[in-house]
Write an enzyme that holds these catalytic residues in place. Structure first.
Site, PDB file in Angstrom:
ATOM      1  N   HIS A   9       0.788  -1.325  -0.091  1.00  0.00           N
ATOM      2  CA  HIS A   9      -0.008   0.088  -0.040  1.00  0.00           C
ATOM      3  C   HIS A   9       0.949   1.293  -0.139  1.00  0.00           C
ATOM      4  O   HIS A   9       1.173   1.660   1.289  1.00  0.00           O
ATOM      5  CB  HIS A   9      -0.806   0.032   1.155  1.00  0.00           C
ATOM      6  CG  HIS A   9      -1.912   1.011   1.153  1.00  0.00           C
ATOM      7  ND1 HIS A   9      -3.453   0.829   1.390  1.00  0.00           N
ATOM      8  CD2 HIS A   9      -1.841   2.575   0.942  1.00  0.00           C
ATOM      9  CE1 HIS A   9      -3.869   2.089   1.296  1.00  0.00           C
ATOM     10  NE2 HIS A   9      -3.011   2.970   0.927  1.00  0.00           N
ATOM     11  N   HIS A  11       1.129   4.980  -2.636  1.00  0.00           N
ATOM     12  CA  HIS A  11       0.651   5.723  -3.555  1.00  0.00           C
ATOM     13  C   HIS A  11       1.821   6.318  -4.368  1.00  0.00           C
ATOM     14  O   HIS A  11       2.824   6.957  -3.671  1.00  0.00           O
ATOM     15  CB  HIS A  11      -0.221   6.959  -3.214  1.00  0.00           C
ATOM     16  CG  HIS A  11      -1.443   6.526  -2.388  1.00  0.00           C
ATOM     17  ND1 HIS A  11      -2.563   6.158  -2.972  1.00  0.00           N
ATOM     18  CD2 HIS A  11      -1.588   6.046  -1.210  1.00  0.00           C
ATOM     19  CE1 HIS A  11      -3.633   5.839  -2.206  1.00  0.00           C
ATOM     20  NE2 HIS A  11      -2.835   5.660  -0.854  1.00  0.00           N
ATOM     21  N   HIS A 187      -9.303   1.810  -0.141  1.00  0.00           N
ATOM     22  CA  HIS A 187      -9.502   2.282   1.078  1.00  0.00           C
ATOM     23  C   HIS A 187     -10.786   2.181   1.738  1.00  0.00           C
ATOM     24  O   HIS A 187     -11.775   2.768   1.140  1.00  0.00           O
ATOM     25  CB  HIS A 187      -8.964   3.899   1.148  1.00  0.00           C
ATOM     26  CG  HIS A 187      -7.757   4.018   0.578  1.00  0.00           C
ATOM     27  ND1 HIS A 187      -7.122   3.637  -0.650  1.00  0.00           N
ATOM     28  CD2 HIS A 187      -6.685   4.845   1.119  1.00  0.00           C
ATOM     29  CE1 HIS A 187      -5.821   3.743  -0.824  1.00  0.00           C
ATOM     30  NE2 HIS A 187      -5.431   4.531   0.287  1.00  0.00           N
ATOM     31  N   GLU A 190     -10.622   4.429   7.213  1.00  0.00           N
ATOM     32  CA  GLU A 190      -9.642   5.118   7.580  1.00  0.00           C
ATOM     33  C   GLU A 190     -10.323   6.468   8.168  1.00  0.00           C
ATOM     34  O   GLU A 190     -10.198   6.712   9.309  1.00  0.00           O
ATOM     35  CB  GLU A 190      -8.753   5.837   6.593  1.00  0.00           C
ATOM     36  CG  GLU A 190      -7.515   6.565   6.576  1.00  0.00           C
ATOM     37  CD  GLU A 190      -7.112   7.080   5.292  1.00  0.00           C
ATOM     38  OE1 GLU A 190      -7.699   7.299   4.098  1.00  0.00           O
ATOM     39  OE2 GLU A 190      -5.908   7.615   5.327  1.00  0.00           O
ATOM     40  N   ASP A 268       2.090   4.100   2.752  1.00  0.00           N
ATOM     41  CA  ASP A 268       1.132   4.870   2.113  1.00  0.00           C
ATOM     42  C   ASP A 268       1.675   6.190   1.258  1.00  0.00           C
ATOM     43  O   ASP A 268       1.588   5.948   0.138  1.00  0.00           O
ATOM     44  CB  ASP A 268       0.096   5.389   3.388  1.00  0.00           C
ATOM     45  CG  ASP A 268      -1.240   6.114   3.015  1.00  0.00           C
ATOM     46  OD1 ASP A 268      -1.570   5.750   1.614  1.00  0.00           O
ATOM     47  OD2 ASP A 268      -2.073   6.595   4.011  1.00  0.00           O
ATOM     48  N   ASP A 269       2.079   7.263   1.967  1.00  0.00           N
ATOM     49  CA  ASP A 269       2.596   8.385   1.274  1.00  0.00           C
ATOM     50  C   ASP A 269       3.872   8.632   2.113  1.00  0.00           C
ATOM     51  O   ASP A 269       3.903   9.793   2.542  1.00  0.00           O
ATOM     52  CB  ASP A 269       1.567   9.441   1.021  1.00  0.00           C
ATOM     53  CG  ASP A 269       0.373   8.935   0.521  1.00  0.00           C
ATOM     54  OD1 ASP A 269       0.393   8.793  -0.832  1.00  0.00           O
ATOM     55  OD2 ASP A 269      -0.725   8.765   1.381  1.00  0.00           O
TER      56      ASP A 269
HETATM   57  N1  ADE Z   1      -4.424   8.935  -1.475  1.00  0.00           N
HETATM   58  C1  ADE Z   1      -3.238   9.168  -0.937  1.00  0.00           C
HETATM   59  N2  ADE Z   1      -2.952   8.622   0.283  1.00  0.00           N
HETATM   60  C2  ADE Z   1      -4.295   8.515   0.874  1.00  0.00           C
HETATM   61  C3  ADE Z   1      -5.060   8.124   2.010  1.00  0.00           C
HETATM   62  N3  ADE Z   1      -4.145   8.024   3.053  1.00  0.00           N
HETATM   63  N4  ADE Z   1      -6.289   8.139   2.174  1.00  0.00           N
HETATM   64  C4  ADE Z   1      -7.059   8.129   1.127  1.00  0.00           C
HETATM   65  N5  ADE Z   1      -6.387   8.505  -0.029  1.00  0.00           N
HETATM   66  C5  ADE Z   1      -5.233   8.632  -0.405  1.00  0.00           C
HETATM   67 ZN    ZN Z   2      -3.566   5.127   0.870  1.00  0.00          ZN
END
Ligand code: ADE
Ligand code: ZN
Length: 324
Positions: A9, A11, A187, A190, A268-269
């Protein structure tokens, strides 16, 4: 054995180091408009994060830019000890900057090939729709993915603002992706509560949930996740940075695992959340009581749940056995 890390996971646009974004912005003469200050992305809540993410993504304007971004991410991942990574890529973000779907796929695939040649790390691409862009845009993404099969594109997912629309609205898009033979994840749980996860399971027929941590608020759902072997792509540092939880001790990773839910660890990011895959594994060790055996189990679970051919899965699993 060095612990083999696995990420399912992340992006790709969200993996862009601020320095790379600033360099490309200078190359294209693009105004980043306060996106980055002192080498850090600037945002203060989820809505602002999504907008900051969009602005950072806007400097990727060719397949070659995506190739460089992908090589940068996978090179760093391999250096942390990872053996496999799946990246979400958004055709909507690429199209907004004039990049065709074919150039997007070829650019990312070339970056993964470069990284594999360098370090042996294996990668796959999961194309993602953006929830807050709505169900019609999601269908368009699913259709272009289904119409243009590529060996490295093995999954379909949905990110974006979970507070927009309901999961059922996206059933047509996920049906197209499922019929195309793609693995499915979305997703949920969250920023939405347990009902969002229930709706996602009921209507989108995913085998994995991105995040899913708020499932813990519904014991019946937790039982269902455990019974059905639904895999959670848990991103603990992301959850902390986005204020889903106040304190690391509030994070439900340990409770989900104790209830028998299949959990994996993900970044995630990473630069947006000042993390890395290794740091997310460290979170589980330091704050959720995970032993080295538990962490290895997360890597194995991620490989078992990966959207990858069986031959590659078997090879990767071998590298995740205690005697390896
Ligand atoms: N796009 C990138 N990161 C995200 C996240 N944590 N939740 C939803 N969409 C995303
Ligand atoms: Zn994500």
């Amino acid at each position: 054995m060095n612990l083999p890390l696995v990420e399912i996971h992340c992006h790709i646009e969200g993996a862009a180091p601020p320095e790379l974004v600033e360099r490309l912005a200078a190359k294209y003469g693009a105004d980043l408009d306060g996106t980055i200050e002192n080498g850090r992305y600037v945002w203060s809540d989820f809505t602002e994060f999504l907008s900051c993410y969009d602005r950072a993504s806007s400097v990727f304007r060719s397949g070659d830019d995506y190739r460089e971004l992908t090589l940068t991410y996978f090179r760093d991942l391999a250096a942390q000890g990872a053996i496999y990574g799946e990246v979400f890529a958004s055709p909507d973000h690429a199209a907004a900057m004039g990049i065709s779907y074919g150039d997007l796929v070829d650019g990312i695939a070339a970056g993964m090939d470069d990284a594999k040649t360098e370090s042996g790390i294996e990668g796959r691409i999961l194309m993602t729709c953006v929830r807050h862009l709505g169900p019609k845009a999601a269908v368009a993404v699913a259709q272009i993915v289904a119409d243009n099969p590529h060996p490295m594109v093995t999954g379909f997912g949905m990110g974006g603002d979970e507070r927009a629309f309901t999961a059922a609205d996206f059933a047509p898009a996920f049906t197209i992706a499922r019929d195309a033979g793609l693995g499915l994840t979305s997703h949920a749980g969250e920023f939405g509560g347990p009902q969002s996860v229930i709706d996602t399971l009921d209507h989108l027929h995913v085998t994995r949930i991105g995040h899913g941590v708020r499932s813990i608020e519904d014991p019946v759902l937790v039982e269902r996740l455990a019974r059905d072997g639904i895999v959670l792509e848990v991103c603990p540092r992301s959850n902390m940075e986005l204020d889903v939880y106040d304190e690391p001790s509030d994070h439900p990773l340990a409770a989900l695992k104790a209830a028998g839910v299949k959990v994996t660890l993900n970044s995630d990011d990473p630069p947006f959340f000042h993390t890395s895959l290794a740091e997310d594994y460290a979170f589980a060790r330091e704050h959720s009581g995970f032993s080295e055996t538990d962490l290895l189990a997360c890597s194995r679970t991620a490989i078992e749940a990966a959207f990858v051919d069986e031959d590659t899965r078997a090879k990767l699993l071998k590298r995740c056995t205690p005697s390896a």
